[in-house]
Design a protein around this motif. Structure first.
Motif, mmCIF file in Angstrom:
data_model
loop_
_atom_site.group_PDB
_atom_site.id
_atom_site.type_symbol
_atom_site.label_atom_id
_atom_site.label_comp_id
_atom_site.label_asym_id
_atom_site.label_seq_id
_atom_site.Cartn_x
_atom_site.Cartn_y
_atom_site.Cartn_z
ATOM 1 N N PHE A 72 0.944 -1.365 0.096
ATOM 2 C CA PHE A 72 -0.139 0.024 0.029
ATOM 3 C C PHE A 72 0.935 1.170 0.032
ATOM 4 C CE2 PHE A 72 -2.624 3.183 2.269
ATOM 5 C CZ PHE A 72 -3.568 3.230 1.256
ATOM 6 N N LEU A 76 0.989 4.235 -2.739
ATOM 7 C CA LEU A 76 0.929 5.775 -2.398
ATOM 8 C C LEU A 76 1.911 6.426 -3.276
ATOM 9 C CD1 LEU A 76 -0.064 5.813 1.378
ATOM 10 C CD2 LEU A 76 -1.649 5.992 -0.600
ATOM 11 N N GLN A 79 1.162 6.977 -6.716
ATOM 12 C CA GLN A 79 0.417 7.984 -7.128
ATOM 13 C C GLN A 79 0.985 9.380 -6.931
ATOM 14 O OE1 GLN A 79 -1.550 5.440 -8.193
ATOM 15 N NE2 GLN A 79 -2.867 6.943 -8.282
ATOM 16 N N ILE A 106 -4.769 3.504 7.328
ATOM 17 C CA ILE A 106 -5.156 4.581 6.483
ATOM 18 C C ILE A 106 -4.965 5.705 7.348
ATOM 19 C CG2 ILE A 106 -7.589 5.433 5.698
ATOM 20 C CD1 ILE A 106 -6.187 3.355 3.897
ATOM 21 N N ALA A 111 -4.291 8.605 4.848
ATOM 22 C CA ALA A 111 -4.605 8.408 3.213
ATOM 23 C C ALA A 111 -6.287 7.795 3.272
ATOM 24 C CB ALA A 111 -3.868 7.021 2.700
ATOM 25 N N ARG A 113 -8.284 9.144 1.440
ATOM 26 C CA ARG A 113 -9.107 8.957 0.106
ATOM 27 C C ARG A 113 -8.724 7.655 -0.359
ATOM 28 N NH1 ARG A 113 -5.240 12.338 -3.999
ATOM 29 N NH2 ARG A 113 -6.635 11.831 -5.491
ATOM 30 N N TYR A 114 -7.862 7.138 0.209
ATOM 31 C CA TYR A 114 -7.610 5.548 -0.442
ATOM 32 C C TYR A 114 -8.154 4.422 0.449
ATOM 33 C CZ TYR A 114 -4.551 8.102 -3.905
ATOM 34 O OH TYR A 114 -4.330 9.000 -4.837
ATOM 35 N N GLU A 116 -10.908 2.837 0.429
ATOM 36 C CA GLU A 116 -11.574 1.696 -0.342
ATOM 37 C C GLU A 116 -10.463 1.008 -0.933
ATOM 38 O OE1 GLU A 116 -14.023 -0.227 -0.869
ATOM 39 O OE2 GLU A 116 -14.452 0.824 1.223
ATOM 40 N N THR A 117 -9.430 1.641 -1.656
ATOM 41 C CA THR A 117 -8.181 1.189 -2.362
ATOM 42 C C THR A 117 -7.446 0.084 -1.424
ATOM 43 O OG1 THR A 117 -7.869 3.218 -3.517
ATOM 44 C CG2 THR A 117 -6.198 1.431 -3.755
ATOM 45 N N ASP A 120 -9.441 -3.001 -1.347
ATOM 46 C CA ASP A 120 -9.336 -3.833 -2.812
ATOM 47 C C ASP A 120 -7.904 -4.297 -2.767
ATOM 48 O OD1 ASP A 120 -11.576 -2.536 -3.758
ATOM 49 O OD2 ASP A 120 -10.190 -1.125 -4.886
ATOM 50 N N SER A 133 -4.869 0.656 -9.616
ATOM 51 C CA SER A 133 -5.076 2.060 -10.483
ATOM 52 C C SER A 133 -4.383 1.926 -11.638
ATOM 53 C CB SER A 133 -4.474 3.143 -9.554
ATOM 54 O OG SER A 133 -3.100 3.174 -9.822
#
Ligand SMILES: C[S@@+](CC[C@H](N)C(=O)[O-])C[C@H]1O[C@@H](n2cnc3c(N)ncnc32)[C@H](O)[C@@H]1O
Length: 228
Positions: A72, A76, A79, A106, A111, A113-114, A116-117, A120, A133
């Protein structure tokens, strides 16, 4: 084996295996360790020193997908930077949803905004590439490290197995030979371990090994390179 959630020194959580008194990350800080060993001395080193602003995706192999924290944090960075990553995480004993739920990565990584990511990463299927992504593809492989048989496929390996104290069979010449074969020429392997026996096993299979300052709470770590 019984797994229990604990909070490390930087506020981020990790998992402890009671029987072994062993943790998924450093008790001195799970996030600070991941950042220092795998992001700074692995990903950034590779990107800034070896390939200098590559535009092709960088294939990364992780030995021990575990909580998905290293994966993760690498996502990040992809991105934030102009980086594309094809990430392969190998794991024989995936964590359950109940064990993942209390982890606070998170919040600690700011993070939101991520969020849900991050889910995933754990919900996506095993054994096939999944597009997290446009800049980050994840393939989770449920298998034993000893069965890794890829040849010249990866630029970078995050070697994050449990310590040699509890799993000595994972820090041997046989395993590092598999890692050497899996790396492309100029490939790099980083690990939190700095044991002399680990360094010698890496050197015996052909790696050039350097000791680097370790993350907080640890004097040294190792970085091994295929080729000069
Ligand atoms: C130190 S933890 C990895 C932590 C992980 N990198 C993270 O960010 O959460 C080591 C991982 O290796 C896995 N493991 C242990 N022995 C294994 C084996 N022989 N083959 C594959 N996975 C193994 C464990 O289940 C555990 O998830």
């Amino acid at each position: 084996m019984k797994r229990q959630i604990i909070t490390t020194a930087d506020g981020s959580k990790t998992i402890r295996i009671e029987e072994w008194n062993e943790h998924y990350h450093s008790v001195h800080g799970a996030i600070q360790e991941a950042n220092h060993v795998y992001i700074k001395h692995g990903l950034f080193f590779y990107f800034e020193t070896i390939v200098k602003n590559i535009v092709k995706p960088i294939p990364i192999l992780e030995i021990g997908f575990g909580t998905g924290l290293n994966a993760f944090m690498t996502f990040l960075e992809s991105q934030k930077q102009s980086l594309k990553i094809n990430y392969v995480g190998v794991e024989a004993f995936p964590l359950s949803t109940n064990e993942l739920e209390p982890l606070n990565y998170i919040e600690e990584l700011a993070a939101e905004r991520y969020a849900e990511t991050f889910n995933d990463f754990h919900k996506c299927p095993w054994g096939m590439p999944y597009e997290i992504s446009p800049k980050f593809q994840l393939t989770k492989l449920k298998k034993d490290f000893k069965d890794i048989d890829e040849q010249s496929k990866f630029d970078l390996i995050y070697f994050d197995a449990f310590g040699a104290r509890v799993q000595p069979e994972l820090w041997t010449e046989a395993i590092f030979h598999l890692m050497y074969e899996a790396l492309k020429p100029k490939g790099v392997l980083v690990t939190y371990s700095s044991k002399g026996s680990v360094r010698r096993a890496m050197q015996a299979v052909g790696f050039n090994v350097e000791k680097l300052p370790g993350p907080l709470g640890k004097r040294e770590m190792l970085r091994a390179r295929k080729g000069a």
